[in-house]
Scaffold this motif. Structure first.
Motif, PDB file in Angstrom:
ATOM      1  N   MET A 101     -53.577 -41.798  27.109  1.00 11.09           N
ATOM      2  CA  MET A 101     -53.091 -40.196  26.556  1.00 11.09           C
ATOM      3  C   MET A 101     -53.987 -39.865  25.622  1.00 11.09           C
ATOM      4  O   MET A 101     -54.582 -39.264  26.104  1.00 11.09           O
ATOM      5  CB  MET A 101     -51.924 -41.973  25.632  1.00 11.09           C
ATOM      6  CG  MET A 101     -51.279 -41.310  24.612  1.00 11.09           C
ATOM      7  SD  MET A 101     -50.714 -42.345  22.994  1.00 11.09           S
ATOM      8  CE  MET A 101     -48.789 -41.892  22.642  1.00 11.09           C
ATOM      9  N   GLN A 102     -52.890 -38.706  26.035  1.00  9.28           N
ATOM     10  CA  GLN A 102     -53.136 -37.063  25.413  1.00  9.28           C
ATOM     11  C   GLN A 102     -52.509 -37.201  24.123  1.00  9.28           C
ATOM     12  O   GLN A 102     -51.426 -37.422  23.670  1.00  9.28           O
ATOM     13  CB  GLN A 102     -52.091 -35.953  26.199  1.00  9.28           C
ATOM     14  CG  GLN A 102     -53.076 -36.086  27.768  1.00  9.28           C
ATOM     15  CD  GLN A 102     -54.018 -35.509  28.357  1.00  9.28           C
ATOM     16  OE1 GLN A 102     -55.497 -36.294  27.906  1.00  9.28           O
ATOM     17  NE2 GLN A 102     -54.901 -34.887  27.833  1.00  9.28           N
ATOM     18  N   VAL A 103     -53.895 -36.728  23.773  1.00 14.72           N
ATOM     19  CA  VAL A 103     -53.250 -35.629  22.079  1.00 14.72           C
ATOM     20  C   VAL A 103     -53.048 -34.668  22.042  1.00 14.72           C
ATOM     21  O   VAL A 103     -54.774 -34.420  22.327  1.00 14.72           O
ATOM     22  CB  VAL A 103     -54.962 -36.936  21.263  1.00 14.72           C
ATOM     23  CG1 VAL A 103     -54.291 -36.843  19.555  1.00 14.72           C
ATOM     24  CG2 VAL A 103     -54.481 -38.720  21.280  1.00 14.72           C
ATOM     25  N   GLU A 104     -52.458 -34.311  21.569  1.00  9.70           N
ATOM     26  CA  GLU A 104     -52.187 -32.857  20.802  1.00  9.70           C
ATOM     27  C   GLU A 104     -52.814 -32.555  19.974  1.00  9.70           C
ATOM     28  O   GLU A 104     -52.649 -33.214  18.588  1.00  9.70           O
ATOM     29  CB  GLU A 104     -51.035 -31.958  21.525  1.00  9.70           C
ATOM     30  CG  GLU A 104     -50.467 -32.447  22.725  1.00  9.70           C
ATOM     31  CD  GLU A 104     -51.877 -31.682  23.583  1.00  9.70           C
ATOM     32  OE1 GLU A 104     -52.337 -30.803  23.515  1.00  9.70           O
ATOM     33  OE2 GLU A 104     -51.337 -32.882  24.209  1.00  9.70           O
ATOM     34  N   CYS A 105     -54.040 -31.567  19.867  1.00 12.66           N
ATOM     35  CA  CYS A 105     -55.158 -30.932  18.604  1.00 12.66           C
ATOM     36  C   CYS A 105     -54.647 -29.482  18.096  1.00 12.66           C
ATOM     37  O   CYS A 105     -55.181 -28.531  19.098  1.00 12.66           O
ATOM     38  CB  CYS A 105     -56.866 -31.023  19.128  1.00 12.66           C
ATOM     39  SG  CYS A 105     -56.945 -33.207  19.105  1.00 12.66           S
ATOM     40  N   ILE A 106     -54.422 -29.324  16.956  1.00 10.87           N
ATOM     41  CA  ILE A 106     -53.349 -28.268  16.754  1.00 10.87           C
ATOM     42  C   ILE A 106     -54.310 -28.020  15.509  1.00 10.87           C
ATOM     43  O   ILE A 106     -54.319 -28.233  14.336  1.00 10.87           O
ATOM     44  CB  ILE A 106     -52.130 -28.363  15.800  1.00 10.87           C
ATOM     45  CG1 ILE A 106     -50.803 -29.374  17.748  1.00 10.87           C
ATOM     46  CG2 ILE A 106     -51.896 -26.904  15.674  1.00 10.87           C
ATOM     47  CD1 ILE A 106     -51.215 -28.660  18.491  1.00 10.87           C
ATOM     48  N   ASP A 107     -54.712 -26.552  15.371  1.00 13.21           N
ATOM     49  CA  ASP A 107     -55.451 -26.424  14.124  1.00 13.21           C
ATOM     50  C   ASP A 107     -54.934 -25.106  13.531  1.00 13.21           C
ATOM     51  O   ASP A 107     -53.860 -24.413  14.219  1.00 13.21           O
ATOM     52  CB  ASP A 107     -57.150 -25.055  15.158  1.00 13.21           C
ATOM     53  CG  ASP A 107     -58.374 -25.584  15.290  1.00 13.21           C
ATOM     54  OD1 ASP A 107     -58.037 -27.086  15.170  1.00 13.21           O
ATOM     55  OD2 ASP A 107     -59.077 -25.347  15.994  1.00 13.21           O
ATOM     56  N   GLU A 108     -54.435 -25.593  12.000  1.00 14.39           N
ATOM     57  CA  GLU A 108     -54.093 -24.599  11.357  1.00 14.39           C
ATOM     58  C   GLU A 108     -54.665 -24.127   9.893  1.00 14.39           C
ATOM     59  O   GLU A 108     -55.825 -24.757   9.283  1.00 14.39           O
ATOM     60  CB  GLU A 108     -52.549 -25.680  10.705  1.00 14.39           C
ATOM     61  CG  GLU A 108     -52.171 -24.426   9.689  1.00 14.39           C
ATOM     62  CD  GLU A 108     -50.821 -25.487   9.302  1.00 14.39           C
ATOM     63  OE1 GLU A 108     -50.354 -25.029   8.205  1.00 14.39           O
ATOM     64  OE2 GLU A 108     -50.443 -26.606   9.935  1.00 14.39           O
ATOM     65  N   GLU A 115     -59.364 -44.628   9.160  1.00 15.20           N
ATOM     66  CA  GLU A 115     -57.976 -45.309   9.219  1.00 15.20           C
ATOM     67  C   GLU A 115     -58.016 -45.098  10.548  1.00 15.20           C
ATOM     68  O   GLU A 115     -57.576 -43.565  11.643  1.00 15.20           O
ATOM     69  CB  GLU A 115     -58.134 -44.116   8.536  1.00 15.20           C
ATOM     70  CG  GLU A 115     -56.088 -44.353   8.275  1.00 15.20           C
ATOM     71  CD  GLU A 115     -55.085 -43.180   7.103  1.00 15.20           C
ATOM     72  OE1 GLU A 115     -54.140 -43.349   7.661  1.00 15.20           O
ATOM     73  OE2 GLU A 115     -56.401 -43.000   6.524  1.00 15.20           O
ATOM     74  N   GLU A 116     -56.834 -45.959  11.142  1.00 13.15           N
ATOM     75  CA  GLU A 116     -56.351 -45.493  12.732  1.00 13.15           C
ATOM     76  C   GLU A 116     -55.339 -44.809  12.645  1.00 13.15           C
ATOM     77  O   GLU A 116     -54.175 -44.817  11.640  1.00 13.15           O
ATOM     78  CB  GLU A 116     -56.054 -47.546  12.336  1.00 13.15           C
ATOM     79  CG  GLU A 116     -57.321 -48.749  13.095  1.00 13.15           C
ATOM     80  CD  GLU A 116     -58.098 -48.112  14.013  1.00 13.15           C
ATOM     81  OE1 GLU A 116     -57.093 -48.204  15.907  1.00 13.15           O
ATOM     82  OE2 GLU A 116     -58.678 -48.197  14.329  1.00 13.15           O
ATOM     83  N   ILE A 117     -54.990 -44.268  13.632  1.00 15.24           N
ATOM     84  CA  ILE A 117     -54.050 -43.335  14.011  1.00 15.24           C
ATOM     85  C   ILE A 117     -53.290 -44.066  15.604  1.00 15.24           C
ATOM     86  O   ILE A 117     -53.581 -43.636  16.304  1.00 15.24           O
ATOM     87  CB  ILE A 117     -54.550 -41.951  14.515  1.00 15.24           C
ATOM     88  CG1 ILE A 117     -55.201 -41.396  12.760  1.00 15.24           C
ATOM     89  CG2 ILE A 117     -53.092 -41.317  14.872  1.00 15.24           C
ATOM     90  CD1 ILE A 117     -55.727 -40.221  13.404  1.00 15.24           C
ATOM     91  N   ASP A 118     -51.384 -44.323  14.588  1.00 15.92           N
ATOM     92  CA  ASP A 118     -50.244 -44.864  15.275  1.00 15.92           C
ATOM     93  C   ASP A 118     -50.560 -43.890  16.855  1.00 15.92           C
ATOM     94  O   ASP A 118     -49.479 -43.359  16.003  1.00 15.92           O
ATOM     95  CB  ASP A 118     -49.763 -45.527  15.144  1.00 15.92           C
ATOM     96  CG  ASP A 118     -48.664 -46.478  15.776  1.00 15.92           C
ATOM     97  OD1 ASP A 118     -48.466 -46.288  17.144  1.00 15.92           O
ATOM     98  OD2 ASP A 118     -47.897 -46.790  15.819  1.00 15.92           O
ATOM     99  N   LEU A 119     -50.705 -44.071  17.933  1.00 18.11           N
ATOM    100  CA  LEU A 119     -50.391 -42.821  18.810  1.00 18.11           C
ATOM    101  C   LEU A 119     -48.618 -42.282  19.291  1.00 18.11           C
ATOM    102  O   LEU A 119     -47.678 -42.079  19.793  1.00 18.11           O
ATOM    103  CB  LEU A 119     -51.147 -41.983  19.542  1.00 18.11           C
ATOM    104  CG  LEU A 119     -52.733 -42.068  19.132  1.00 18.11           C
ATOM    105  CD1 LEU A 119     -53.648 -41.862  20.092  1.00 18.11           C
ATOM    106  CD2 LEU A 119     -52.264 -40.657  17.721  1.00 18.11           C
ATOM    107  N   ARG A 120     -48.565 -43.840  19.062  1.00 20.56           N
ATOM    108  CA  ARG A 120     -47.043 -44.191  19.613  1.00 20.56           C
ATOM    109  C   ARG A 120     -46.097 -42.433  18.515  1.00 20.56           C
ATOM    110  O   ARG A 120     -44.899 -43.137  18.771  1.00 20.56           O
ATOM    111  CB  ARG A 120     -46.467 -45.348  19.535  1.00 20.56           C
ATOM    112  CG  ARG A 120     -46.939 -46.602  20.888  1.00 20.56           C
ATOM    113  CD  ARG A 120     -47.174 -47.887  20.063  1.00 20.56           C
ATOM    114  NE  ARG A 120     -47.895 -48.068  18.709  1.00 20.56           N
ATOM    115  CZ  ARG A 120     -47.770 -49.410  18.553  1.00 20.56           C
ATOM    116  NH1 ARG A 120     -47.716 -50.499  19.411  1.00 20.56           N
ATOM    117  NH2 ARG A 120     -48.762 -49.692  17.497  1.00 20.56           N
ATOM    118  N   ARG A 121     -46.310 -43.276  17.573  1.00 21.28           N
ATOM    119  CA  ARG A 121     -45.891 -41.802  16.236  1.00 21.28           C
ATOM    120  C   ARG A 121     -45.701 -40.804  16.339  1.00 21.28           C
ATOM    121  O   ARG A 121     -44.209 -40.757  16.634  1.00 21.28           O
ATOM    122  CB  ARG A 121     -45.531 -42.690  14.742  1.00 21.28           C
ATOM    123  CG  ARG A 121     -45.698 -43.919  14.313  1.00 21.28           C
ATOM    124  CD  ARG A 121     -45.778 -44.122  12.999  1.00 21.28           C
ATOM    125  NE  ARG A 121     -46.441 -43.100  11.994  1.00 21.28           N
ATOM    126  CZ  ARG A 121     -46.593 -43.590  11.335  1.00 21.28           C
ATOM    127  NH1 ARG A 121     -46.429 -43.965   9.598  1.00 21.28           N
ATOM    128  NH2 ARG A 121     -47.052 -41.981  10.399  1.00 21.28           N
TER     129      ARG A 121
END
Length: 146
Positions: free
Chosen positions: A1-8, A125-131
């Motif tokens: 699965m790809q996770v998109e990292c956005i910098d703000e 902390e776990e990040i749910d990537l389905r959400r």
């Protein structure tokens, strides 16, 4: 699965920073930060390799012996330039130090993580990537004047 990292960055807007590959449907914050840092290090090394192919095009370049003895001369003296940084970046101790610096930055609040509408507050902390498959790295800037 790809996770998109956005910098703000406040006052500067947002930009796509990286796409990180994740094996499962969850990832903890520490693993995500580690993956992002390692991806950025790979980019630095790749940029170095692309530039090193063009050395023969330089008008003046250091002799190989001089470069071995002194290192590349960067803005802060020998061994501080981009080539030296890329060579160090490809070493395991340097990678571990960079990851440790990023993890420390998270725990000190230098940047915040948001997964969807929720703030990630701990490294374990776990990040749910389905959400959500989009993670925002909100960089905090020091205030002017103290």
């Amino acid at each position: 699965m790809q996770v998109e990292c956005i910098d703000e960055i406040p006052g500067r807007g947002t930009r796509h920073a990286a796409s990180v590959s994740v094996a499962g449907l969850t990832i903890d914050a520490a693993a995500l930060i580690r993956a992002r840092v390692e991806l950025e290090i790979e980019r630095v090394v790749a940029m170095h390799e692309q530039k090193s192919e063009g050395f023969e095009d330089w008008l003046v370049r250091p002799d190989a012996v001089e470069a071995l003895l002194n290192g590349e001369r960067g803005p802060f003296g020998p061994g501080s330039g981009a080539l030296a940084a890329a060579a160090r970046a490809d070493s395991e101790p340097y990678r571990d130090a960079m990851v440790a610096t990023a993890l420390d930055g998270f725990t000190r609040g230098r940047f915040l993580l948001f997964a969807g509408d929720s703030q990630v507050t701990a490294l374990d902390e776990e990040i749910d990537l389905r959400r959500t498959a989009e993670i925002v790295f909100l960089r905090r800037l020091p205030r002017k004047g103290g």
